[in-house]
Write an enzyme that holds these catalytic residues in place. Structure first.
Site, PDB file in Angstrom:
ATOM      1  N   ASP A   1       0.823  -1.221   0.000  1.00  0.00           N
ATOM      2  CA  ASP A   1       0.000   0.000   0.000  1.00  0.00           C
ATOM      3  C   ASP A   1       0.853   1.266   0.000  1.00  0.00           C
ATOM      4  OD1 ASP A   1      -2.039  -1.895   0.415  1.00  0.00           O
ATOM      5  OD2 ASP A   1      -1.932  -1.652   2.591  1.00  0.00           O
TER       6      ASP A   1
ATOM      7  N   GLU B   1     -11.326   0.147  -3.572  1.00  0.00           N
ATOM      8  CA  GLU B   1     -10.768   0.595  -2.295  1.00  0.00           C
ATOM      9  C   GLU B   1      -9.552   1.455  -2.595  1.00  0.00           C
ATOM     10  OE1 GLU B   1      -9.274  -2.646   0.097  1.00  0.00           O
ATOM     11  OE2 GLU B   1      -8.350  -3.661  -1.588  1.00  0.00           O
TER      12      GLU B   1
HETATM   13  O1  FUB Z   1      -3.112  -3.698   3.135  1.00  0.00           O
HETATM   14  C1  FUB Z   1      -4.403  -3.956   3.581  1.00  0.00           C
HETATM   15  C2  FUB Z   1      -5.378  -3.601   2.549  1.00  0.00           C
HETATM   16  O2  FUB Z   1      -5.131  -4.332   1.374  1.00  0.00           O
HETATM   17  C3  FUB Z   1      -5.313  -2.193   2.078  1.00  0.00           C
HETATM   18  O3  FUB Z   1      -5.793  -1.279   2.993  1.00  0.00           O
HETATM   19  C4  FUB Z   1      -6.060  -2.340   0.838  1.00  0.00           C
HETATM   20  O4  FUB Z   1      -6.038  -1.222   0.008  1.00  0.00           O
HETATM   21  C5  FUB Z   1      -5.412  -3.551   0.254  1.00  0.00           C
HETATM   22  O5  FUB Z   1      -4.228  -3.243  -0.388  1.00  0.00           O
END
Ligand code: FUB
Length: 651
Positions: A31, A213
Site C-alpha cells: 500500500d 478501495e
Molecule cells: O493492506 C491492507 C489492505 O489491502 C489495504 O488497505 C487495501 O487497500 C489492500 O491493499
C-alpha cells in the site's frame, strides 16, 4: 520473522543491482504512498508481517508503520517505526490492522493518516499523527477523525486560485480533501487543522461497479484524478484504475486501467502516483518475495506517462523498476523494462538463486533496460555472459532496437580452428567486446540479436585496466627496467585454441603445436600491437580483454627488438609464463617451459647466449587452456645480475 527474513535473503541473491523491483527488501511493505518532501521521495507503506500465533494466518497482519526515503529511487533508507498499534490511544493494541496510510505536509507540519481497528466496536476508524519532520517523531491524536468509518485514507491539498472563494474563505491558499474507502469511495473537505471533516461526506460518483478501495487523489494541471484498486470482473483480482474530473470531489469521469491484474493472482494492488524531478512514477505492490502468500507484499515502482489529453498510459509491471544502474554494475538483463519476442526462465530450476536469463529468439527479438549511467566509463569494454547452441551475434545498442551500436558481440560457440574443433554449445561463456561507441550520461540499453537463438544472463561495462600503455608514454621503457625485465613488446591478438586441460602440455605436444603455429605465422591476419607493460610481467589475458578477445583458451605470439651497441656475451634468458611457452632468440630456440606452469620470475633459464651488436629479435609463444596467460623475461649475467645495457626498439 525467521521465515520472513530467510525468505527475503534467499531472494536477494537474485538481485545484485539495487535499481530494481521490489525496492524494499528488508521487510514486507504494501500500500505505498509516496510523497516528495524537501527534495526527497518519502515512502509511507503498510508493513505486512507473518501473523503471530493466535492471529488469522491467511489474512493481512500489520502492527506498525515505517517510513523510508530516497533521493535516487534506488537506495532506500528505512527511518524506522513511526507509529505502532500499542501506542494508538484509541486503537486496539493487538488489532494488527494498520492498513494503507498517507502523509501530507501543510505549513511545515506533517500529518500522517492511518486506518486502525478501534478499541471498542467493529470496523475501522482513521487516525492522525503530527510531526515537524517527514521522518517523525509523530504525536498521535487522542481520537480518530469523526465521521470516517473506513480504510485507506488519502489527502489531497489543493492550491486555491489567487481569488479563493466567493463564499468568503478570506486568505486561504489551500483546501485539503480527504478520501477513504468504506462502502464505496468517499470524500470530504478537511478543516484547516487537518484533523476534522469540514462539511458532508460525499460518495464519489461516476465510478464503475465492482469492488473498489485504496483511493489516491491528486491534481495535475486543471485535472483532478481519483485512482483506485478495482475488481473489474466477478472472481477477478484488483486492477489499478482511474477517473478524472475538473472538481476535487467529482463527479468523476471513469477513464480505465492504469495497471492490469497481477498475472500471479496476487489479490490486492494498491498504489500512489508522484512526480519527482520531472518524471511521474507509479508506486504499487506485488507479492514477489512471498509468491505463495498474497498477504505479504512488497513495494515496486514504474515510470508512468500521461497523454496530451491528460489520460494515463497503462503501466506494465517489470522487475527492472526505476532508478539508475551504474554501467559498471552487473545488469541482470532478464529484469528488462520492456522486450519483444523473448522468454525468461531460471538458469537452473534446481539452483534458483542463480537467477534467471533471457532468451532472444533470433532476428527481431530485443530487450530494453532503462537508465544505465555511463558517466564513469572512459575507456570501456563490454563483458557479457551468454549461452547459445550455434554461432550467432548480439548487439548492444542505445535506446531502441535500431539505435546506435554500443558493442557488437560475435558469439562463437563452434569453430574449426586449424586442426582444433571447438564446441562450447550449451555452456555459459563470458565474452568481452570492445565499445564501438560510449554513450554519455544516463541512457537506455537495448540488446538485439541478428542470428541464432541466444540466452543472456547479465552484462556490464568495465574500463580498460591500465595494464598497458602506448609506447612513447614512458621513455624509461625503451630499455629494460632496473631489474632487467623487458616491458616493451609487440603482441599479436590471441588465437583461440581448443585446449580443455593443460595436462596435454608435454614436450612433444608443445613442439608440434609451436612448429605448426610458427609455420602459420606469415599467413596470420591477426593484428599486432606494440605496448609497454605497466608491470614486470606482461599480463597477456589483460591484453586479450583490452582488445575484446577471449581471455582463456588462447595462444599468444610476443616479440621484442633488442638493440645492442656491442656484443653482450654469456647472458642467459630467464623467464616465466602462465601456461607453457617457447622462446627463440634470433630464430634459434633457446628455451621451452613445458607442463602447466605458473608465472614465476626466472622459472626457466636458457644456456649461455650472446646478444649480438645491432638488432636481436626475442620471440615467445605462450599457450594456455582454461587458465589466464602472462609471462615475464629478462637476461641475467654470469653473476645472476640483471642485464640492462641495451635498448628496446619499437620498430
Ligand atoms: O493492506 C491492507 C489492505 O489491502 C489495504 O488497505 C487495501 O487497500 C489492500 O491493499
Amino acid at each position: 520473522m525467521a521465515y520472513c527474513l530467510s525468505f527475503i535473503i534467499c531472494h536477494l541473491s537474485f538481485s545484485p543491482a539495487g535499481a530494481q523491483n521490489p525496492v524494499i527488501r528488508d521487510l514486507f511493505s504494501a500500500d505505498p504512498t509516496a510523497r516528495v518532501f524537501n527534495g526527497k521521495v518519502y515512502l509511507y507503506p503498510s508493513h505486512d508481517i507473518v501473523p503471530p500465533a493466535g492471529q488469522r494466518q491467511d489474512w493481512f497482519c500489520m502492527a506498525d508503520y515505517h517510513v523510508f526515503s530516497s533521493e535516487n529511487l534506488t537506495d532506500w533508507t528505512d527511518h524506522g517505526v513511526i507509529v505502532s498499534q500499542e501506542k494508538v490511544p484509541w486503537g486496539k493494541p493487538d488489532g494488527y490492522s494498520m492498513w494503507a496510510p498517507d502523509c501530507v505536509e501543510k505549513d511545515g507540519k506533517y500529518y500522517f493518516y492511518f486506518p486502525n481497528g478501534p478499541k471498542t466496536g467493529r470496523g475501522f476508524a482513521v487516525g492522525v499523527a503530527v510531526s515537524d519532520s517527514p521522518e517523525g517523531p509523530f504525536a498521535l491524536e487522542p481520537e480518530p477523525i469523526k465521521g470516517i468509518m473506513g480504510i485507506d485514507p488519502c489527502v489531497l491539498i489543493d492550491s486555491l486560485t489567487p481569488d479563493p472563494s466567493p463564499e468568503g474563505e478570506g486568505s486561504k491558499k489551500t483546501q485539503a480533501y480527504i478520501y477513504w474507502s468504506g462502502m464505496g469511495i468517499r470524500g470530504a473537505r478537511l478543516k484547516e487543522n487537518m484533523k476534522e471533516l469540514d462539511g458532508p461526506v460525499i460518495t464519489m460518483e461516476g465510478l464503475p461497479d465492482g469492488f473498489k478501495e485504496g483511493p489516491f487523489a491528486f491534481r495535475r494541471g486543471d485535472w483532478y484524478y481519483l485512482t483506485f484498486p478495482w475488481v473489474r470482473e466477478e472472481g477477478g483480482t484488483e486492477t489499478l484504475a482511474y477517473a478524472m474530473s475538473k472538481s476535487p470531489l467529482g463527479p468523476w469521469d471513469f477513464k480505465g486501467i492504469i495497471m492490469a491484474e497481477h498475472a500471479n493472482r496476487c489479490w490486492t494492488n494498491h498504489h500512489s502516483l508522484v512526480e519527482y524531478k520531472g518524471q511521474w512514477y507509479l508506486f504499487y505492490h506485488t507479492n514477489f518475495f512471498s509468491p505463495n502468500d498474497d498477504k505479504r507484499r512488497s513495494v515496486c515502482i514504474e515510470k508512468v506517462a500521461f497523454n496530451a489529453n491528460g489520460t494515463i498510459q497503462e503501466v506494465k509491471p517489470t522487475m527492472r523498476g526505476v532508478g539508475i544502474n551504474q554501467a559498471t554494475e552487473r545488469i541482470e538483463i532478464d529484469r528488462y523494462s520492456s522486450a519483444g519476442n523473448v522468454q525468461t526462465a531460471y538458469i537452473d530450476t534446481t539452483r534458483t538463486p542463480l537467477g534467471a536469463c533471457v532468451t532472444l529468439s533470433g532476428k527481431g527479438s530485443w530487450v530494453k533496460y532503462d537508465d544505465v549511467d555511463f558517466s564513469s566509463i572512459t575507456d570501456g569494454y563490454l563483458v557479457i555472459n551468454v549461452m547459445a547452441n550455434d554461432n550467432t551475434r548480439l548487439f548492444v545498442r542505445e535506446r531502441s532496437a535500431k539505435g546506435k551500436v554500443i558493442a557488437k558481440v560475435p558469439v562463437t560457440v563452434k569453430s574449426e580452428n586449424g586442426p582444433f574443433r571447438r564446441d562450447m554449445s550449451g555452456q555459459w561463456l563470458t565474452l568481452t567486446a570492445p565499445l564501438e561507441y560510449t554513450p554519455k550520461g544516463i541512457t537506455d540499453l537495448v540488446v538485439t540479436c541478428d542470428g541464432e537463438t541466444v540466452s543472456v544472463d547479465w552484462l556490464r561495462f568495465k574500463n580498460r585496466p591500465k595494464y598497458f600503455s602506448e609506447v612513447g608514454k614512458d621513455d624509461n621503457l625503451a630499455k629494460p627496467d632496473d631489474q632487467g625485465f623487458i616491458r616493451r613488446w609487440r603482441l599479436m591478438e590471441p588465437i583461440a585454441v581448443d585446449v580443455r586441460s593443460n595436462v596435454v602440455f608435454t614436450n612433444s605436444w608443445l613442439r608440434d603445436k609451436f612448429a605448426e603455429e610458427l609455420a602459420q605465422l606469415p599467413k596470420q591476419k591477426a593484428k599486432w600491437y606494440t605496448l609497454d607493460s605497466e608491470n614486470y610481467n606482461v599480463k597477456l589475458f589483460r591484453f586479450a580483454e583490452k582488445y575484446g578477445k577471449q581471455t582463456y583458451g588462447s595462444f599468444f605470439w610476443c616479440e621484442t627488438v633488442i638493440d645492442c651497441s656491442t656484443d653482450i656475451e654469456n647472458v642467459r634468458l630467464a623467464c616465466g609464463s602462465n601456461g607453457a611457452s617457447m622462446w627463440w632468440l634470433n630464430g634459434e630456440e633457446v628455451l621451452l617451459l613445458e607442463g602447466d606452469r605458473r608465472m614465476v620470475e626466472d622459472d626457466g633459464m636458457s644456456q649461455r647466449l650472446t646478444l649480438r651488436k645491432g638488432r636481436n629479435i626475442l620471440r615467445a609463444a605462450v599457450i594456455n587452456g582454461p587458465g589466464l596467460s602472462d609471462m615475464c623475461a629478462r637476461f641475467l649475467d654470469e653473476a645472476g645480475k640483471p642485464v640492462t645495457g641495451y635498448a628496446l626498439n619499437d620498430k
